[in-house]
Design an enzyme around this catalytic site. Structure first.
Site, mmCIF file in Angstrom:
data_model
loop_
_atom_site.group_PDB
_atom_site.id
_atom_site.type_symbol
_atom_site.label_atom_id
_atom_site.label_comp_id
_atom_site.label_asym_id
_atom_site.label_seq_id
_atom_site.Cartn_x
_atom_site.Cartn_y
_atom_site.Cartn_z
ATOM 1 C CB CYS B 18 -0.954 -10.664 143.740
ATOM 2 S SG CYS B 18 -0.410 -11.742 145.055
ATOM 3 C CG MET B 489 -16.006 -48.162 137.550
ATOM 4 S SD MET B 489 -17.081 -47.193 136.469
ATOM 5 C CE MET B 489 -18.608 -47.174 137.397
ATOM 6 C CB CYS B 1108 -22.593 -48.887 134.073
ATOM 7 S SG CYS B 1108 -21.263 -49.069 135.274
ATOM 8 C CB CYS B 1114 -13.897 -47.606 132.254
ATOM 9 S SG CYS B 1114 -15.061 -47.765 133.589
ATOM 10 C CB CYS B 1119 -17.349 -51.478 128.930
ATOM 11 S SG CYS B 1119 -18.916 -51.367 129.787
#
Lengths: 473, 1483
Positions: B18, B489, B1108, B1114, B1119
């Protein structure tokens, strides 16, 4: 930063030094040397430790490959060997003869776009090295007082013996041959699996307390019923020695040999210097019919037996060959000629033996199951000159007669039936009898026989009340 | 909604927040002017309030008036009542039924008489219904006013205590009367409050319109709550205080207070017959008010009481006065802080005060006029006093308090209050004599001295089910890196109760986290506000000032080493007062009985004087089963609380099953005082002995125990911070988890009060798992199990993205072969039940219809979004392929939080959803206008309560450019959005975003957890168009493993709860509801729709479609599929994804959905939304699954009852923005220079943003050309002045501004300066609020005055000159230049990795005030740093030119002399030479 080179980009796939062809065909020694200093570590470091370890999934034993590759990378060879051994009672053997290109390495993430990690070679090197350093598996349990007989000292039998012995069970392994290994010793040529490796394994197993009763033919030298009564359980791993009969006209001609006896005879010659039943191939034209790994063993053996030419004839194309790609390459390197899409129709010859194989060209059409089915191309017959023809069309289980006598159920193909409703995995219809390997599967990979042995041991321990059901589940 | 249906909504989840304020006359003069100012100020805060579904009723507002005596007498006289000389008046809410009301009045009167006071009459309070709106009127109580005369010979304080006791007793007596509520009853204050439309309080009560209403002080409050079920009593102020913010530790505060009820005795007042000291329902603010009341009644004065309840971060202040520190430390031994964002105004008989939480998370601006009035409020600019009459103004800093002594008529600033408090008792001496500090020892020889022999270690590891993965990943990282292991992931394993394996008990507990209504704390950059200090000893009576109460043992953290545990047990004061409870039991006794027995034993021991209880599983007994330490801890703690014995003892837990920080948090969260995880130490010791651990330099580490503890501590701080809790005392016993999968019997006995909504495993099931585990441990062939929770192992836990599923999906999308998709869908849909939805089967309600009758796939595709995945986490190739695919499908892709290459705007590679996350990377005006949806990412499924992180090796040149950062330097987004600390802040950001891009839909992304539905209701009221509820299983590029695994719950729960709550509140029709989290097939989509989703987000599945392989690397940038890497080679050669693959996936899913719709007899996906009768629960395949009760998910929210309200847009005051838009239209279109002038008020918010958006739409981030558009303003600007300012815009504000000035500024210039007639010294006066320049990417900012907290947070390019800043200045800065010409607060430069700053350090203490982690500081010498010298001088000149600052002019005049008082602050990673070079080039 982006210019950081990851090991899998920095190091290329590198197998241990391969003995040059002109040298290696002169004898039966294994064609690969060992990894030299650090090579194994670098190669192991190529593993990217996937969240989904496709290699483990592709391995029939579900070996903990990424985990032990990391240990090898870190130089923790004994720990790596121990971890390999945890899922695989015969790692140094699988490392040599598994068709990795169809299993773990074929599924390796790096196989796409890079080249797979040299999983097999590392497995082989690490176990050899650990054993050289004196590492030995140890028994983890106190003697239980229980006894189990194993019939057949092939991969399935050795695997089950190993797991049971470690669990404190007294194991005796019966085999009709006078050396352990079954096909590992007598079927697979030494250039793929040096027989010293099998002998080392024998030492290891005996160190665990396994007793081998060799040159003992169950059913002849000792009654199967005696085993049933004297032991708490029996494991049957008698293999698949019956060759598939293609009923090829002319197969009875002199100079035509089934593959397995040919390989066994050669193995015995190398082991003992005997050459009973072994044809002399020097200067002969050899044609091997079939495209499996046994056929590859035959062609490469024939090369080493100084054949003038060796031709492999297979009715499908190269892509559809059941044999490992790697073996085909080695065979080619060593001078074998491949004739694909050729279906043998007849072996031609006369009283002085085979002269040629008549073949017809095929083309592949997809059958109902998606497998390529060869269909003869009319008018394309030809002859391939041959002095010696080796038939390698596959093998069938060869259940000993005493199986049926003991009431062990077989299927139509003669394979022992295991694990049906109400049975433990790999338990036959006889509650005391367990079975695995080629006797259950028909001719199949060594690694699957090892798997059966490992799993049968679990079932036996459960049946003997040595492991609680909840834990084994 | 049917009340008898068990559903997921629970009123306990409600939050509020508030605006608040206080006006007082320091001299104590009552005036009507003051009252009018208070009401006027309240009206100006209507944007901080919420509006209900009827579009009129507000969430509540109120006013507290101090001694309006004449007015009260007049009111009384009008009613024929004549109070005597000293009297009290109270406002009482009553049941509308007259008989009930009369009974309640009689009870109150009786209680008053019994306390010696004399009620002298009642009057009905007239109320107007129209300003309350339909909802407010419907829930309106009857309102009466009571007048009470003081008793004979009763002095003022005694009269207040009598009133307090009488009221509390009446409340206890009338507990069954839900309508009875005393708004206030006091001789000094009276409260009027209502569920009125914001700003219309005075219209509700004719009393307040009387001309004779005069007061000398008033506090006021405007509420914004997440719920819409109106409740008048929740309006504020309460009897003493009004609160803006949220108490995150409320559960701990309530339970601990309850446990102390018998301990706390005051000679002044008897608490024993008053019922609970603190209410356990109602709002957190209400409980705080209760608590304050108790402390005051007990004799502690307001200045001490408030500092005890909400202390500053005293333990982190190195310069704090020792006696003052001792005051705080002394009281901390007996209370725990009420912790969380808090701006408080309060008023009792003596003081009117304002106080702020330790983190300064709520704004509070004050001003004092020349006639001695003081105003403090959430905003500046709320009163109508001309600038020339203001003698001082400023803002409250973190943990500061400001009070007006209404009796002695003086103003007490923070220092004056501290001086009062430190002098109350010789705290320092008491502590020195009483407290034992068990400081951490540098080495831990005890651990090394007693290793378990190998076979014993193996036995323990087996018994406690240690896995190899835990050992090699979890423990190893803690010991080697002193931090948790990182993964990537999402979590694609079944939640514990769904698993077919036996999972650790801790996994049934999901960590609670703050979202929207309160912010997480930043444990990385704002560590200074946090503390893990743990005390051992018996608590004392807070009302008794005595050295005895200081006899305690203090630990720096609750994680013990063996040595420390032994030391505690051997301390003389505890040697004879301890009890060891062995956690082993006979199976015949049963687990439940064993736990009950432990509770009884604990109770007996404590009654017999035990101060230390040691729960231990360290000594197993053959044949006996262990009670899990968590079950035992929770049950014993709860039992002792119930018996009010818990504060007399301490629970130490010695257990083999604690390994990671989450385990530790569970144990402490359910009551453990401290823990000793012996098996973790033993395992690490063994690993080290075997050479498996590596130290920093590759050497075997020596101090693994210490490193492990540090790692756990970090993790623990992170878990606390997620809930916005700063001290372990406020976390202990708070049970801040949601349990998923335990039966009610377990929860009630061991974890009472913790939400567990779908049942699950009972004691028998848990016991059966132990049995199996122990049996397995006896198997001689048993090696440590592999684990497989993080990475898939073939014989380990099931993974929903296992190799078979990944392979099948890729085969299907590459070939486009529908048959292969069906194989994939089969592999997913026919898996053993793993997700909750797998236990829900479709039930067709109608006959199947032909497929052709089902809506086209294209329509279904429009409901699909890709989930936010940043460019940075993903390679540009993958990111663009996905965007292209979504655009071609007519669906939308989400940019994620990493910005977007402008080259993609307007092409098919553009992401239509642009994310706005806490890092604000690349959030420029052009970014925002090139979007159809703007998504505010509050939380993400993989790590709710934490910010995104991008490891440095993924920050290449492109990523750095788009994120306005430096290549190679890792980027961490702050855990909170620094402009959202509460729900009304979210409303503000939504407003800001709408201003800059009025065409976009605004979306808010939340994560499922108990209570998310209520949060969502607040979010809808804040004006969002779209809400995403993410499941816990969402993916991530990099995150600590424990975050991935232990926070958030399945989306099924969150979605169903949200849908039900919104329907119940009549808000569902205002918003589009989306869910995401592991959606894979059409069946998933259909089930989500039935549970309430209109729209569906996909993250991992389309990534898999693009190549993937779920490698979970990652975060390593390696990757191998080129999807989640920035490595050139991997991207170029190994990314094989094409948009067509992702398109195939979505088309397959859409067709799949169509097929299922046809089978259900439904023509559209829209028509099954919320139709839960189309699902029925299944029994599952395991015992535990069979015990789940999913019926709460299927509770049918009464959609059909017409509950959908009309769409009511939130309050928008756009007059000024619209005028500016009209005025500037031509100038922008023609890129011409122009100049306009406007008056501005605090209700004019985000001024400039709309113009910036218009400019960006035409000229992108290049903005206007040379010609500048100058907008000049006079007055007090509302929040977010100059947000996303675009190049070419010059905003000049003469006056002052509130929070968020120049947030997201991309260019142009903002100047704020006081009017010429202002009297305050600018370098001492606040002129702008908190978090200015948050996420700015460029532009210039000059302000002649001081700024609030977090100035320039995440600045990545702006140049700023300011005359003073609060705490955390330049936090997370990655670029730009900041000059501070005055005093700075603490923690300057935390997380600063780019740009630089010049800071004037007149008081020569800056060295203690900056954060040393990432920046270093340098003097600007005359030699060698001429460039910096010139640069600083030129900036000073620009500042003077822009603002005419007298202070600036003085500094420039004395430049040679003041130069040596300036510091240059720069990131350690940047060399001085490089910086100088940069300057030279820029010059």
């Amino acid at each position: 930063m982006t210019d950081k080179t990851f090991p899998f980009l920095k190091f290329h796939r590198q197998l241990p030094r391969e003995v040059p062809v002109p040298v290696r065909v002169l004898n039966y020694a294994e064609i690969h040397g060992d990894f030299v200093n650090g090579d194994a570590g670098d190669q192991a470091a190529r593993c990217i430790d996937c969240g989904n370890p496709y290699c483990s999934w592709g391995c029939p034993l579900h070996n903990r490959i990424p985990q032990w590759l990391k240990l090898v990378r870190d130089g923790r060879i004994e720990d790596a060997a121990a971890l390999m051994y945890e899922t695989n009672p015969l790692p140094e053997i699988c490392g040599r003869i598994c068709p990795q290109d169809r299993l773990c390495e074929g599924d390796c993430t790096l196989q796409t776009g890079f080249e797979a990690v040299t999983i097999g070679a590392i497995e082989r090197w690490a176990t050899d090295e650990a054993l050289r350093r004196g590492w030995r598996p140890v028994s983890t349990a106190a003697p239980t007082g229980r006894r189990v007989a194993v019939v057949g000292a092939g991969p399935a039998g050795l695997a089950v013996a190993d797991r049971l012995a470690r669990a404190g069970v007294a194991v005796e392994v019966f085999d009709r041959q006078d050396e352990i290994g079954g096909l590992l010793t007598f079927g697979i040529p030494p250039f793929k699996l040096d027989k010293a490796v099998v002998r080392t394994r024998r030492d290891v197993l005996e160190g665990l307390g396994v007793r081998f009763r060799l040159a003992t033919d169950v059913g002849r030298d000792v009654a199967f019923s005696t085993l049933l009564s004297d032991y708490d359980a029996v494991f049957v791993g008698t293999g698949a020695y019956r060759h598939v009969d293609a009923a090829l006209p002319g197969q009875a001609l002199a100079g035509v040999h089934p593959a397995l006896p040919f390989l066994v005879a050669n193995a015995k010659r190398i082991l003992y210097g005997t050459d009973a039943g072994l044809p002399n191939l020097i200067g002969r034209r050899v044609v091997v019919l079939g495209g499996g790994d046994t056929a590859m063993d035959c062609v490469r053996t024939a090369i080493r037996m100084d054949a003038e030419s060796v031709t492999c004839v297979y009715r499908r194309d190269e892509a559809n060959m059941p044999g490992s790609r790697r073996e085909v390459k080695y065979a080619r390197d060593e001078g074998v000629e491949f004739r694909f899409n050729r279906q043998p129709l007849e072996i031609l010859g006369g009283a002085d033996g085979a002269r040629a194989v008549r073949v017809v060209e095929t083309r592949l059409v997809a059958d109902a199951h998606g497998r390529a089915r060869p269909e003869p191309v009319p008018g394309s017959e030809e002859e391939i000159a041959a002095d010696v023809v080796i038939l390698s069309f596959g093998f069938l289980a060869s259940p000993p007669d005493w199986c049926t006598d003991a009431g062990i159920a077989l299927d139509a193909a003669g394979k022992l039936v295991v694990g049906a409703e109400g049975r433990l995995p790999l338990q036959t219809s006889h509650p005391k009898v367990f079975a695995g390997g080629d006797a259950v599967r028909g001719a199949d990979l060594v690694v699957r026989a090892v798997y059966d042995g490992r799993e049968a041991a679990k079932s036996i321990l459960r049946a003997l009340g040595l492991v609680e059901a909840a834990a084994a589940a | 909604m049917q009340r008898n249906t068990p559903a997921l909504y629970d009123a306990a989840f409600e939050h509020d927040s508030c605006g608040f304020g206080l006006i007082a006359h320091v001299g104590g003069r009552a005036s009507t002017w003051l009252v009018d100012q208070a009401f006027a100020a309240l009206c100006k805060m209507s944007h901080r309030g919420g509006v209900n579904a009827d579009g009129v009723t507000g969430d509540g507002c109120g006013i507290l008036l101090h001694r309006p005596e004449a007015w009260l007498r007049a009111l009384a006289a009008d009613a024929g009542i004549a109070p005597t000389r000293r009297f009290a008046a109270g406002l009482v809410f009553l049941d509308p039924d007259p008989a009930h009301a009369a009974a309640a009045c009689a009870t109150l009167e009786r209680c008053l008489q019994e306390e010696g006071a004399s009620p002298c009459g009642w009057r009905d309070v007239p109320v107007e219904d129209a300003p309350c709106g339909p909802l407010g009127t419907a829930s309106r109580p009857r309102i009466a006013q009571i007048f009470v005369d003081t008793g004979a010979d009763m002095e003022a304080a005694a009269f207040e205590r009598a009133l307090f006791r009488a009221r509390r007793r009446a409340e206890a007596t009338l507990a069954a009367d839900s309508r009875f509520y005393v708004a206030s009853l006091s001789a000094s204050n009276i409260v009027y409050k209502a569920m009125a439309a914001p700003g219309r309080l005075r219209d509700v009560f004719p009393d307040l319109q009387r001309a004779d209403l005069a007061a000398s002080a008033a506090t006021f409050h405007q509420r914004f709550s997440t719920n819409t079920l109106p409740n008048w009593r929740l309006a504020q102020p309460f009897r003493l205080l009004a609160h803006n913010g949220e108490i995150n530790t409320i559960r701990a505060n309530r339970t601990w207070t309850a446990s102390r009820a018998t301990k706390w005795k005051s000679p002044l007042v008897d608490f024993s017959d008053l019922g609970a000291l603190v209410g356990s329902d109602g709002s957190d603010s209400q409980s705080l008010d209760n608590m304050l009341e108790v402390l005051l009644a007990g004799g502690i004065d307001l200045l001490a009481a408030m500092r005890i309840l909400i202390p500053p971060a005293w333990s982190a202040q190195e310069t704090i006065d020792e006696d003052l520190e001792a005051f705080y430390e002394y009281y901390a031994l007996h209370t725990e802080p009420w912790d969380g964002p808090a701006g408080l105004v309060m008023c009792d008989a003596r003081y009117a005060a304002c106080s702020l939480d330790r983190n300064g998370l709520r704004p509070a601006r004050w001003a004092r006029s020349d006639d001695d009035h003081l105003i403090v409020a959430s905003e500046a600019g709320l009163w109508d006093v001309p600038e020339r009459r203001i003698v001082a103004k400023g803002r409250l800093g973190p943990g500061e308090m400001l009070a007006v002594d209404l009796v002695e008529h003086r103003l007490l600033d923070a220092a004056a209050i501290d001086a009062v408090n430190r002098a109350r008792a010789p705290f320092k001496r008491w502590l020195r004599e009483g407290v034992t500090y068990l400081d951490s020892h540098l080495i831990d020889p005890a651990l090394a001295a007693e290793p378990f022999p190998p076979e014993m270690l193996a036995r323990f590891q087996k018994q406690f089910a240690l896995t190899r993965e835990e050992r090699d990943v979890v423990l190893k990282a803690l010991a080697e890196d002193e931090a948790e292991a990182t993964g990537s992931m999402g979590d694609d394993t079944p939640i514990a109760v769904m698993s077919r394996q036996s999972r650790p008990l801790y996994e049934y507990f999901r960590q609670a986290f703050a979202q929207v209504t309160n912010p997480p704390i930043d444990p990385l950059r704002e560590r200074l506000v946090m503390s893990l200090v743990t005390q051992i000893g018996r608590e004392g009576n807070v009302f008794e000032l005595s050295p005895e109460n200081a006899r305690q043992v203090l630990l720096n953290s609750p994680i013990l080493s063996q040595r420390k545990l032994r030391q505690i047990l051997a301390l003389p004061e505890y040697a004879a007062h301890q009890c060891k409870l062995d956690l082993y039991y006979d199976e015949r006794e049963g687990l439940r009985a064993a736990i009950t027995r432990l509770c009884a034993q604990a109770e007996e021991a404590v009654r017999n004087g035990a101060v230390v209880l040691l729960l231990s599983d360290r000594y197993p007994v053959p044949g006996l089963l262990p009670v899990h330490a968590l079950l035992a801890t929770g049950a014993v703690h709860a039992h002792l609380l119930k018996k009010q014995l818990r504060s007399d003892c301490n629970i130490l837990v010695e257990t083999g099953n604690m390994r990671d920080a989450h385990h530790c948090a569970c144990l402490i969260g359910f009551g453990a005082t401290a823990v000793y995880p012996y098996l973790a130490y033993q395992t690490l010791f063994d690993m080290n002995r075997r050479g498996e651990l590596k130290g920093r330099e590759g050497e075997p580490p020596h101090e693994i125990g210490r490193s492990y503890r540090r790692g756990i501590r970090k993790g623990l701080l992170k878990i606390l911070s997620k809930m916005g809790i700063s001290s372990i005392a406020g976390y202990r016993g708070a049970g801040l988890f949601e349990i998923v999968g335990l039966d009610r019997e377990v929860v009630e006995l061991c974890f009472p009060g913790t939400p567990s909504r779908i049942g699950g495993a009972g004691f028998a099931d848990i016991e059966a798992e132990y049995r199996a585990q122990l049996a397995a441990a006896r198997d001689p062939n048993y090696a440590l199990p592999p684990g497989g929770l993080m990475k898939a192992v073939p014989d380990g836990e099931y993974h929903m993205y296992n190799p078979a599923v990944v392979g099948a999906l890729q085969a299907a999308v590459r070939t486009g072969d529908a048959a292969l998709y069906r194989q994939y869908a089969q592999a997913v849909n026919a898996r053993a039940p793993s997700a909750l939805r797998d236990l829900l089967a479709l039930v067709p309600a109608n006959a199947p219809i032909p497929l052709d009758d089902v809506e086209a796939g294209a329509k279904i595709l429009k409901r699909f979004d890709s989930a936010g995945m940043s460019l940075g986490a993903l390679s540009p190739e993958a990111h663009e392929a996905l965007a292209t695919a979504m655009n071609r499908l007519g669906a939308r892709s989400n940019s994620g939080e990493g910005g977007e290459d402008p080259a993609r705007y307007g092409t098919e590679r553009m992401s239509k959803i642009k994310q706005v996350a806490s890092g604000r990377f690349g959030v420029t005006p052009a970014y925002l206008v090139n979007a159809e949806v703007l998504q505010i990412k509050i939380a993400q499924g993989a790590k709710p309560g934490e910010g995104g992180q991008l490891p440095g090796h993924k920050v290449n040149a492109l990523i750095a450019r788009l994120r306005y950062a430096k290549p190679g330097i890792g980027l961490i987004s702050p855990p909170p959005h620094h402009d959202i600390y509460s729900i009304e802040d979210l409303a503000e950001l939504i407003y800001d975003l709408r201003e800059v891009n009025p065409r976009a839909l605004i979306s808010v992304k939340l994560v499922a957890h108990a209570g998310v539905g209520t949060i969502a209701a607040g979010v809808v009221k804040a004006g969002a168009d779209l809400i995403t509820i993410s499941g816990h299983d969402g993916g991530t590029g990099a995150s600590p493993w424990s975050s991935i695994r232990y926070a958030g719950v399945p989306w099924e729960l969150g979605l169903a709860e949200t849908h039900q709550t919104l329907v119940m509140n009549g808000l569902r029709g205002r918003v589009i509801l989306q869910t995401d989290g592991g959606l894979k097939t059409g069946l998933d989509v259909v089930k989500a729709a039935i549970l309430g989703a209109d729209s569906f987000g996909f993250g991992t599945a389309p990534m898999v479609a693009l190549g993937c392989k779920y490698l979970r690397i990652c975060h390593l940038n390696s990757c191998a599929t080129g999807v989640a890497t920035q490595n050139d080679i991997l991207r170029r050669k190994h990314f094989l994804g094409a948009p067509e693959m992702a398109e195939n996936f979505f088309r397959f899913v859409a067709e799949d959905v169509r097929g299922i719709l046809a089978s259900l007899g439904a023509r559209t996906l829209g028509e099954i939304v919320g139709r839960t009768e189309l699902l029925r629960p299944l029994g599952g395949v395991t015992v535990k699954q069979g015990r789940l009760d999913l019926s709460p998910l299927l509770a049918r929210a009464a959609l059909a009852d017409g509950a959908f309200s009309a769409c009511v847009p939130p309050v928008r005051t756009t007059g000024l923005a619209e005028r500016i838009a009209a005025d500037t239209e031509r100038a922008i279109a023609e890129d011409k220079s122009a100049h306009f002038h406007y008056a501005i008020r605090s209700t004019d918010r985000a001024i400039g943003a709309r113009t910036a958006g218009e400019i960006a739409r035409r000229y992108r981030d290049a903005g206007l050309g040379e010609a500048a558009l100058t907008l000049e303003f006079t007055g007090s600007a509302g929040q977010s002045f100059g947000a996303w300012n675009a190049p070419g815009m010059r905003l000049v504000l003469v006056g002052e501004a509130n929070d968020g000035v120049g947030k997201g500024m991309a260019g142009g210039r903002i100047v704020v300066r006081p009017p010429a007639e202002a009297r305050c010294a600018t370098q001492e006066t606040a002129i702008v609020g908190n978090t200015c320049l948050y996420g700015a990417t460029g532009g210039e900012f000059f302000a002649a005055g001081r700024a609030g907290e977090r100035f320039g947070v995440r600045n990545s390019g702006a140049l700023a000159v300011i005359e003073g800043v609060g705490d955390h200045g330049c936090e997370y800065m990655t670029g730009g230049t900041v000059v501070v010409l005055g005093r700075t607060g603490l923690n300057f430069g935390a997380g600063m990795t780019g740009g630089f700053a010049y800071v004037l350090d007149v008081e020569r203490d800056f060295v203690d005030r900056y954060n040393h982690e990432l920046v270093d500081i340098h003097r600007i010498s005359l030699e060698g740093m001429e460039n910096h010298l010139q640069h600083l001088r030129s900036l000073l000149r620009s500042h003077i030119d822009a603002t005419a600052s007298a202070w600036g002019a003085r500094l420039l005049a004395d430049f040679r002399d003041v130069l040596h008082k300036f510091w240059l602050i720069k990131p350690k990673a940047a060399s001085l030479e490089a910086l100088t070079e940069e300057l030279r080039r820029a010059a």
